[in-house]
Design an enzyme around this catalytic site. Structure first.
Site, PDB file in Angstrom:
ATOM      1  N   GLY A 182      12.688  38.114  45.624  1.00 19.89           N
ATOM      2  CA  GLY A 182      11.406  38.330  44.949  1.00 19.89           C
ATOM      3  C   GLY A 182      10.301  38.550  45.974  1.00 19.89           C
ATOM      4  O   GLY A 182      10.418  39.397  46.861  1.00 19.89           O
ATOM      5  N   ASP A 207      24.106  36.880  39.866  1.00 24.45           N
ATOM      6  CA  ASP A 207      22.892  37.488  40.430  1.00 24.45           C
ATOM      7  C   ASP A 207      22.733  37.067  41.901  1.00 24.45           C
ATOM      8  O   ASP A 207      22.488  37.904  42.773  1.00 24.45           O
ATOM      9  CB  ASP A 207      21.684  37.031  39.595  1.00 24.45           C
ATOM     10  CG  ASP A 207      20.364  37.549  40.127  1.00 24.45           C
ATOM     11  OD1 ASP A 207      20.076  38.744  39.948  1.00 24.45           O
ATOM     12  OD2 ASP A 207      19.618  36.759  40.744  1.00 24.45           O
ATOM     13  N   THR A 255       9.307  44.361  31.859  1.00 22.76           N
ATOM     14  CA  THR A 255       8.533  43.233  32.410  1.00 22.76           C
ATOM     15  C   THR A 255       7.952  43.576  33.776  1.00 22.76           C
ATOM     16  O   THR A 255       6.759  43.408  34.027  1.00 22.76           O
ATOM     17  CB  THR A 255       9.459  41.999  32.554  1.00 22.76           C
ATOM     18  OG1 THR A 255      10.086  41.773  31.301  1.00 22.76           O
ATOM     19  CG2 THR A 255       8.702  40.768  32.973  1.00 22.76           C
ATOM     20  N   VAL A 256       8.817  44.063  34.680  1.00 24.43           N
ATOM     21  CA  VAL A 256       8.364  44.345  36.045  1.00 24.43           C
ATOM     22  C   VAL A 256       7.512  45.609  36.084  1.00 24.43           C
ATOM     23  O   VAL A 256       6.428  45.641  36.683  1.00 24.43           O
ATOM     24  CB  VAL A 256       9.586  44.491  36.988  1.00 24.43           C
ATOM     25  CG1 VAL A 256       9.161  44.992  38.358  1.00 24.43           C
ATOM     26  CG2 VAL A 256      10.322  43.162  37.109  1.00 24.43           C
ATOM     27  N   GLU A 291      17.563  37.220  33.430  1.00 24.92           N
ATOM     28  CA  GLU A 291      18.176  38.488  33.063  1.00 24.92           C
ATOM     29  C   GLU A 291      18.321  38.527  31.536  1.00 24.92           C
ATOM     30  O   GLU A 291      18.248  37.487  30.873  1.00 24.92           O
ATOM     31  CB  GLU A 291      19.563  38.601  33.709  1.00 24.92           C
ATOM     32  CG  GLU A 291      19.545  38.540  35.233  1.00 24.92           C
ATOM     33  CD  GLU A 291      18.646  39.593  35.847  1.00 24.92           C
ATOM     34  OE1 GLU A 291      18.906  40.779  35.653  1.00 24.92           O
ATOM     35  OE2 GLU A 291      17.657  39.235  36.496  1.00 24.92           O
ATOM     36  N   LYS A 318      22.783  39.285  45.546  1.00 23.29           N
ATOM     37  CA  LYS A 318      21.718  39.188  46.552  1.00 23.29           C
ATOM     38  C   LYS A 318      22.295  38.742  47.893  1.00 23.29           C
ATOM     39  O   LYS A 318      21.904  39.241  48.958  1.00 23.29           O
ATOM     40  CB  LYS A 318      20.641  38.215  46.069  1.00 23.29           C
ATOM     41  CG  LYS A 318      19.854  38.764  44.871  1.00 23.29           C
ATOM     42  CD  LYS A 318      19.007  37.687  44.209  1.00 23.29           C
ATOM     43  CE  LYS A 318      18.172  38.251  43.066  1.00 23.29           C
ATOM     44  NZ  LYS A 318      17.565  37.210  42.231  1.00 23.29           N
ATOM     45  N   GLY A 336       9.929  35.410  31.486  1.00 21.57           N
ATOM     46  CA  GLY A 336      10.311  36.685  32.103  1.00 21.57           C
ATOM     47  C   GLY A 336      11.041  36.543  33.420  1.00 21.57           C
ATOM     48  O   GLY A 336      11.090  37.492  34.209  1.00 21.57           O
ATOM     49  N   PHE A 357       9.250  50.826  31.964  1.00 22.86           N
ATOM     50  CA  PHE A 357       8.030  50.078  31.664  1.00 22.86           C
ATOM     51  C   PHE A 357       8.414  48.801  30.925  1.00 22.86           C
ATOM     52  O   PHE A 357       8.087  48.584  29.772  1.00 22.86           O
ATOM     53  CB  PHE A 357       7.067  50.953  30.838  1.00 22.86           C
ATOM     54  CG  PHE A 357       5.663  50.430  30.773  1.00 22.86           C
ATOM     55  CD1 PHE A 357       4.791  50.600  31.835  1.00 22.86           C
ATOM     56  CD2 PHE A 357       5.195  49.759  29.647  1.00 22.86           C
ATOM     57  CE1 PHE A 357       3.485  50.125  31.780  1.00 22.86           C
ATOM     58  CE2 PHE A 357       3.890  49.278  29.575  1.00 22.86           C
ATOM     59  CZ  PHE A 357       3.032  49.457  30.638  1.00 22.86           C
ATOM     60  N   GLY A 399      10.138  36.900  38.121  1.00 22.96           N
ATOM     61  CA  GLY A 399       8.940  37.163  37.327  1.00 22.96           C
ATOM     62  C   GLY A 399       8.286  38.458  37.798  1.00 22.96           C
ATOM     63  O   GLY A 399       8.406  38.841  38.962  1.00 22.96           O
TER      64      GLY A 399
HETATM   65  N1  HSE Z   1      16.760  36.944  37.143  1.00 25.64           N
HETATM   66  C1  HSE Z   1      16.391  37.060  38.515  1.00 25.64           C
HETATM   67  C2  HSE Z   1      16.109  35.663  39.051  1.00 25.64           C
HETATM   68  C3  HSE Z   1      15.175  37.936  38.634  1.00 25.64           C
HETATM   69  O1  HSE Z   1      15.948  34.753  38.234  1.00 25.64           O
HETATM   70  O2  HSE Z   1      16.084  35.460  40.260  1.00 25.64           O
HETATM   71  C4  HSE Z   1      14.723  38.209  40.052  1.00 25.64           C
HETATM   72  O3  HSE Z   1      15.716  38.807  40.816  1.00 25.64           O
END
Ligand code: HSE
Length: 362
Positions: free
Chosen positions: A146, A213, A29-30, A202, A217, A199, A27, A316
């Protein structure tokens, strides 16, 4: 046997069995946005959030009001596993053992939705195989892009073509930082602080800015687009931390912008993958130049249909929750579906960033 999405359980919407009981893991941010959406004024039938696990469930529940605080909150993951939930949504904070929890949930007979790119980039193939063996689903649209549905685009929408190349903005934080510096002339530190407050970032924003990150992906997208198993640390990754206001001004004078771009191109006959993440000059004419704030964007080049582009909110709670709810609905629509795990191969060679691929990328 793989079932298609027109095959349903045949229950009417009011039946208990037609409802899909959801357990939330985390529980933060997301998780909080997702929980509010599932229990708010505009519910998403047949999804019914019943359980919330959080290490600090007691404190967090005390701060909530009805109907959220009336759900079952648990501080032990085993209680979530033992519940009658059909699907577990993994939205844990960094530092929690997400992969162990996802594996345990699948072994307990739950389907799982995750937003974790690290889990999917490092353990995706093994977990997808486990899900198939268990007759359950593991969905991960939120793990790359996202709210921009690139996982589905590559896995389903473009399955009739052959993907040759992907150029994408996959990190919302870095995009928000660079575009904020560009528009407001603020320092990178100020822009990072703003992205953290909103938000997007990371817990350690270096993971965003350094390209770690986006590399995770991109590794997920390489599996979907090219059928390749690529370790994120095998992707040449250059940091955006050195980009200055002067660099952004110079790019503007040249008719473009600087963006953190993730690039992957696969030369199939030779088995050679070129993959990198780097801050590069992007001309104004590119769809990538039009991604502002925490947006993500992608240009996918295919053999038969040519170029396809998409963009959308990449970071977000709201954006991630949209992708997770889409996955939950896909599972609820066809709980008996068995999604075959991908068969991946290693590329023969992986090339990194070069001036040539830089020019070809944009
Ligand atoms: N920190 C990541 C971003 C969150 O800014 O893309 C979403 O994956």
């Amino acid at each position: 046997m793989a079932l298609n999405s027109f095959q349903t359980s045949g229950n009417s919407p009011g039946d208990r069995d037609a409802r899909c009981h959801v357990g939330l893991l985390g529980f933060g941010t997301v998780g909080a946005v997702l929980a509010r959406r599932l229990t708010g004024a505009d519910p998403v039938p047949p999804l019914v959030l019943t359980h919330i696990y959080d290490r600090r469930a007691r404190d967090k529940r005390a701060r909530e009001s009805a109907p959220l605080n009336n759900l079952t909150w648990v501080e032990h993951f085993d209680d979530l596993l033992a519940s009658d939930t059909d699907v577990i949504v993994e939205a844990l904070s960094a530092g929690e053992p997400a992969v162990d929890y996802v594996r345990a949930a699948l072994l307990a007979g739950k389907s799982v939705v995750t937003a974790s790119r690290q889990v999917m980039a490092h353990h995706g193939p093994a977990l997808l195989t486990l899900a198939e063996r268990q007759g359950r689903q593991l969905r991960y649209e939120a793990a790359a892009g996202g709210a921009m549905p690139i996982v589905r685009a590559l896995g389903d929408g473009l399955a009739g073509d052959r993907v040759l190349k992907i150029d994408a903005i996959l990190n919302g934080t870095t995009n928000a930082v660079l575009t904020r510096m560009e528009s407001d002339g603020c320092t990178m530190e100020e822009a990072i602080a703003d992205a953290c407050a909103r938000g997007y970032a990371e817990a350690d924003p270096s993971i965003d800015l350094d390209g770690t990150d986006a590399a995770a992906k991109l590794s997920i997208l390489c599996a979907l687009a090219f059928g390749l198993r690529v370790r994120p640390d095998a992707i040449d990754t250059r940091s955006s931390k050195g980009v200055s206001i002067d660099d952004l001004r110079r790019a503007r004078l040249r008719g473009g912008v600087i963006r953190q771009v993730a690039h992957a191109a696969f030369a199939r006959p030779k088995g050679v993958l070129t993959a990198w993440v780097a801050p590069i000059f992007v001309p104004d004419a590119s769809p990538l130049a039009r991604a502002y704030g925490p947006q993500n964007a992608a240009v996918v080049t295919c053999q038969h249909a040519g170029e396809m582009s998409m963009a959308g909110q990449g970071a977000g709670g709201d954006a991630i929750a949209v992708a997770m709810i889409a996955d939950l609905r896909a599972i609820a629509r066809d709980r008996a579906a068995i999604v075959p795990a991908p068969v991946l191969v290693e590329p023969h060679e992986i090339n990194g960033f070069s001036e040539q691929t830089f020019a070809e990328a944009v």
